[in-house]
Write a protein that holds these residues in place. Structure first.
Motif, PDB file in Angstrom:
ATOM      1  N   ALA A   1      -5.370   8.538  -1.164  1.00  0.00           N
ATOM      2  CA  ALA A   1      -6.425   7.536  -1.331  1.00  0.00           C
ATOM      3  C   ALA A   1      -6.332   6.397  -0.317  1.00  0.00           C
ATOM      4  O   ALA A   1      -7.242   5.574  -0.218  1.00  0.00           O
ATOM      5  CB  ALA A   1      -6.364   6.957  -2.744  1.00  0.00           C
ATOM      6  N   PHE A   2      -5.243   6.371   0.470  1.00  0.00           N
ATOM      7  CA  PHE A   2      -5.054   5.241   1.389  1.00  0.00           C
ATOM      8  C   PHE A   2      -6.033   5.288   2.556  1.00  0.00           C
ATOM      9  O   PHE A   2      -6.270   6.329   3.148  1.00  0.00           O
ATOM     10  CB  PHE A   2      -3.622   5.247   1.930  1.00  0.00           C
TER      11      PHE A   2
ATOM     12  N   GLY B   1       5.221   4.063   2.057  1.00  0.00           N
ATOM     13  CA  GLY B   1       4.140   3.089   2.115  1.00  0.00           C
ATOM     14  C   GLY B   1       4.511   1.917   2.982  1.00  0.00           C
ATOM     15  O   GLY B   1       5.458   1.975   3.774  1.00  0.00           O
ATOM     16  N   CYS B   2       3.769   0.830   2.831  1.00  0.00           N
ATOM     17  CA  CYS B   2       4.031  -0.368   3.623  1.00  0.00           C
ATOM     18  C   CYS B   2       3.668  -1.600   2.808  1.00  0.00           C
ATOM     19  O   CYS B   2       2.840  -1.544   1.888  1.00  0.00           O
ATOM     20  CB  CYS B   2       3.224  -0.344   4.927  1.00  0.00           C
ATOM     21  N   VAL B   3       4.299  -2.701   3.135  1.00  0.00           N
ATOM     22  CA  VAL B   3       3.948  -3.996   2.572  1.00  0.00           C
ATOM     23  C   VAL B   3       3.693  -4.930   3.741  1.00  0.00           C
ATOM     24  O   VAL B   3       4.436  -4.935   4.727  1.00  0.00           O
ATOM     25  CB  VAL B   3       5.046  -4.529   1.620  1.00  0.00           C
ATOM     26  N   LEU B   4       2.594  -5.684   3.670  1.00  0.00           N
ATOM     27  CA  LEU B   4       2.151  -6.492   4.811  1.00  0.00           C
ATOM     28  C   LEU B   4       1.843  -7.913   4.377  1.00  0.00           C
ATOM     29  O   LEU B   4       1.461  -8.164   3.226  1.00  0.00           O
ATOM     30  CB  LEU B   4       0.885  -5.900   5.447  1.00  0.00           C
ATOM     31  N   ALA B   5       1.963  -8.818   5.325  1.00  0.00           N
ATOM     32  CA  ALA B   5       1.526 -10.200   5.135  1.00  0.00           C
ATOM     33  C   ALA B   5       0.835 -10.669   6.405  1.00  0.00           C
ATOM     34  O   ALA B   5       1.351 -10.451   7.510  1.00  0.00           O
ATOM     35  CB  ALA B   5       2.707 -11.108   4.814  1.00  0.00           C
ATOM     36  N   THR B   6      -0.341 -11.272   6.245  1.00  0.00           N
ATOM     37  CA  THR B   6      -1.000 -11.901   7.391  1.00  0.00           C
ATOM     38  C   THR B   6      -0.775 -13.399   7.329  1.00  0.00           C
ATOM     39  O   THR B   6      -0.760 -14.003   6.246  1.00  0.00           O
ATOM     40  CB  THR B   6      -2.511 -11.616   7.419  1.00  0.00           C
ATOM     41  N   LEU B   7      -0.588 -14.007   8.503  1.00  0.00           N
ATOM     42  CA  LEU B   7      -0.449 -15.453   8.645  1.00  0.00           C
ATOM     43  C   LEU B   7      -1.749 -15.956   9.244  1.00  0.00           C
ATOM     44  O   LEU B   7      -2.112 -15.579  10.358  1.00  0.00           O
ATOM     45  CB  LEU B   7       0.734 -15.791   9.545  1.00  0.00           C
TER      46      LEU B   7
ATOM     47  N   TYR C   1       0.847  -1.192   0.000  1.00  0.00           N
ATOM     48  CA  TYR C   1       0.000   0.000   0.000  1.00  0.00           C
ATOM     49  C   TYR C   1       0.881   1.241   0.000  1.00  0.00           C
ATOM     50  O   TYR C   1       1.869   1.306   0.750  1.00  0.00           O
ATOM     51  CB  TYR C   1      -0.903   0.049   1.230  1.00  0.00           C
ATOM     52  N   ASN C   2       0.504   2.221  -0.828  1.00  0.00           N
ATOM     53  CA  ASN C   2       1.167   3.523  -0.789  1.00  0.00           C
ATOM     54  C   ASN C   2       0.425   4.437   0.180  1.00  0.00           C
ATOM     55  O   ASN C   2      -0.816   4.454   0.202  1.00  0.00           O
ATOM     56  CB  ASN C   2       1.179   4.152  -2.181  1.00  0.00           C
TER      57      ASN C   2
END
Length: 560
Positions: free
Chosen positions: A100-101, A171-177, A95-96
């Motif tokens: 718009a975020f 921005g950020c980059v995410l991962a859910t487990l 996500y940036n």
């Protein structure tokens, strides 16, 4: 699950590594890319290859100020850490942080009913991640959060986060487990010892600090650390981070830039009203308790360890940091990177930390395998410096106790109550927590002093203090307000809980016997926190309730 790590060199080796570890057979694969190489073109080449060999792979990546791989500290590599899951599925996205975020997008895109953990990499320089973290925590406070802010080899110019297609400098980059069987535990290591007096943050804006105790921040550093430190701000003061304490989490803050107006920019936010103290690295605490800490950690099932450690910690501790990395790699295969700020979650809150090593321990099985602590030989630590560190720690603790405790009863004093209450109000406003106040006045205490002398009166006060100390909960606060008055802050208490505690204290106090005094009674004023309360409003209510209890005959309580 299992964790496999590789320092990327060329395509053939990567393809062979993926095949040798039979990665295509796993239900889901998460690749964390930790890049000390800052050239986007080179990183994109690697991510394209990962998608080529593992079409369904989830990639979250960040530039770094150093990489961590199987307990080793690396620099300038592209470290690929493959998490191979059998009972967990991954959802990930970049996500940036633009107009718009909306954080609600993340909840919709990535969270499920079985989400156990959230890994976040954000840019390291442009965005303010603390409000973002707290909003994420609010989506589901039971989801463990870990990760950190991107680095750029301590150049502080450009940091990036990325997935298999996109790059972002803001921005950020995410991962859910997501799993019903994944077991997640997290913790952090700081071991910095606070020194000197508490100082109040009197002027700040997010991560910019202007004043402490009403004095310009640079003047504060000059006063306590000397002229030479001020000449070389901010790098010169990294060894003495400021420590904030929030909900029993010690949060370190190191400056990263000096502004033209004399303010300092830090790697994390301050709140006006925060109290801070200087601190220094206690090498004895960092190294002497490794074995004991290891015995605590092996109680958790562990198949993989994710490590996110601060760039400043690496710069300050140097080879001593290897003890921590060996400790964690002794639990299970490990990987991570050196950050410009670490994300950590306790049960109640998520914080951006500095100067820490944070880690997340993962396992898809509850089975425990035998672990052995990896140790390395260091040069002997200077015994004089070690003794001096211990001397500073002990004398600081003694001076602190004198300033915060009542000499006669050893309870906290009024000044400490005022500080604790101020923090408690802020916490209640921030997290909608309930708590209560009890103000206690011993009945007819003047007659004890008049009839039996002040020595007997002092013994009664000590006996009452002992009863209060033993009968409140461990996380409650009890202090001597003054004379024969005492005050209790009861955490997480509603009116019923407050009355129950008061009845218990009444019963125990009536059983006190001191010489000729066979019975002690007291009057109690009670009140609970209501939304919008200040400490002055609460004290006025509890003081009035105590007055009514005394007017109505004493030896009773009134809820105000």
């Amino acid at each position: 699950m299992k964790l496999c790590n590789l320092s990327y060199t060329h395509e053939t080796e990567l393809e062979s590594f993926i095949a040798t570890n039979n990665m295509a057979s796993f239900q889901d694969v998460l690749v964390q890319v930790f890049s000390g190489v800052l050239e986007i073109k080179k990183i994109k080449k690697v991510t394209k290859l990962l998608k080529k060999f593992l079409p369904n792979v989830h990639i979250i990546g960040t530039t770094t100020s150093g990489e961590i791989q199987n307990g080793k500290m690396l620099e300038g590599t592209i470290t690929l850490s493959f998490s191979l899951f059998e009972k967990t599925f991954i959802k990930s996205k970049l996500y940036n942080f633009d107009d718009a975020f909306d954080v609600s997008q993340i909840e919709h895109d990535l969270f499920t009913t079985s989400t156990k953990a959230l890994i976040i990499f954000s840019d390291g320089l442009q965005s303010d991640t603390e409000p973002f973290l707290k909003t994420l925590h609010g989506i589901n406070p039971d989801v463990s959060i870990a990760g950190g802010r991107a680095g750029d080899n301590s150049m502080f110019k450009n940091t990036y986060i990325f997935d298999n297609q996109n790059f972002s400098s803001k921005g950020c980059v995410l991962a859910t487990l997501n799993s019903d069987e994944l077991i997640v535990n997290n913790d952090y290591m700081l071991n910095w010892t606070t020194i000197g007096k508490e100082m109040l943050v009197t002027k700040c804006k997010n991560n910019i600090l202007y004043e402490l105790d009403g004095f310009p921040i640079v003047d504060v550093y000059k006063k306590y650390l000397g002229d030479d430190v001020v000449k070389n701000l901010p790098a010169s003061c990294m060894s003495f981070p400021l420590i904030i304490k929030r909900e029993n989490i010690q949060i370190a803050r190191d400056p990263i830039a000096l502004m033209d107006d004399g303010a300092l920019v830090y790697a994390g936010d301050f709140l006006q009203g925060d109290t801070v103290r200087f601190s220094f690295a206690n090498i004895a605490d960092l190294t002497d308790n490794i074995e004991e800490y290891f015995q605590e950690l092996i109680k958790y099932p562990s198949e993989a360890v994710y490590i996110y450690s601060c760039t400043a910690r690496k710069a300050l501790l140097k080879e001593k940091l290897q003890d921590e990395l060996n400790l964690l790699d002794s639990l299970a295969p490990s990987a991570g990177f050196f950050t410009y700020g670490e994300f950590f979650q306790s049960n109640k809150m998520t914080e951006l930390l500095n100067v820490t090593t944070t880690f997340m321990i993962l396992s898809e099985t509850n089975e425990h395998t035998k672990k052995k602590l990896k140790k390395i030989q260091h040069k002997p630590y200077d015994p004089i410096r070690k003794a001096l560190t211990h001397l500073v720690k002990v004398t600081t603790s003694e001076l602190e106790r004198l300033s915060t405790h009542d000499v006669l009863t050893s309870l906290y004093n009024r000044a400490e109550y005022i500080k604790i209450m101020d923090k408690k109000i802020k916490t209640a406003q921030r997290y909608q927590e309930r708590f209560g106040l009890i103000l206690i006045d011993l009945d007819h205490f003047k007659l004890v002093n008049d009839n039996y002398g002040h020595n007997t009166g002092d013994k009664v006060l000590k006996a009452v203090a002992d009863v209060l100390r033993k009968n409140i909960r461990e996380d409650d606060f009890v202090g001597r307000w003054g004379g024969e008055e005492f005050i209790v802050i009861a955490n997480y208490a509603d009116a019923n809980a407050l009355e129950k505690l008061t009845k218990k204290l009444q019963k125990q106090m009536r059983s006190i016997s001191v010489g000729p005094i066979k019975k002690i009674t007291a009057s109690f004023g009670l009140t609970i926190y209501n939304e919008g309360d200040t400490d002055e409003k609460m004290f006025a209510r509890v003081d009035n309730a105590l007055y009514v209890a005394k007017q109505n005959g004493r030896d009773r309580y009134v809820l105000g």
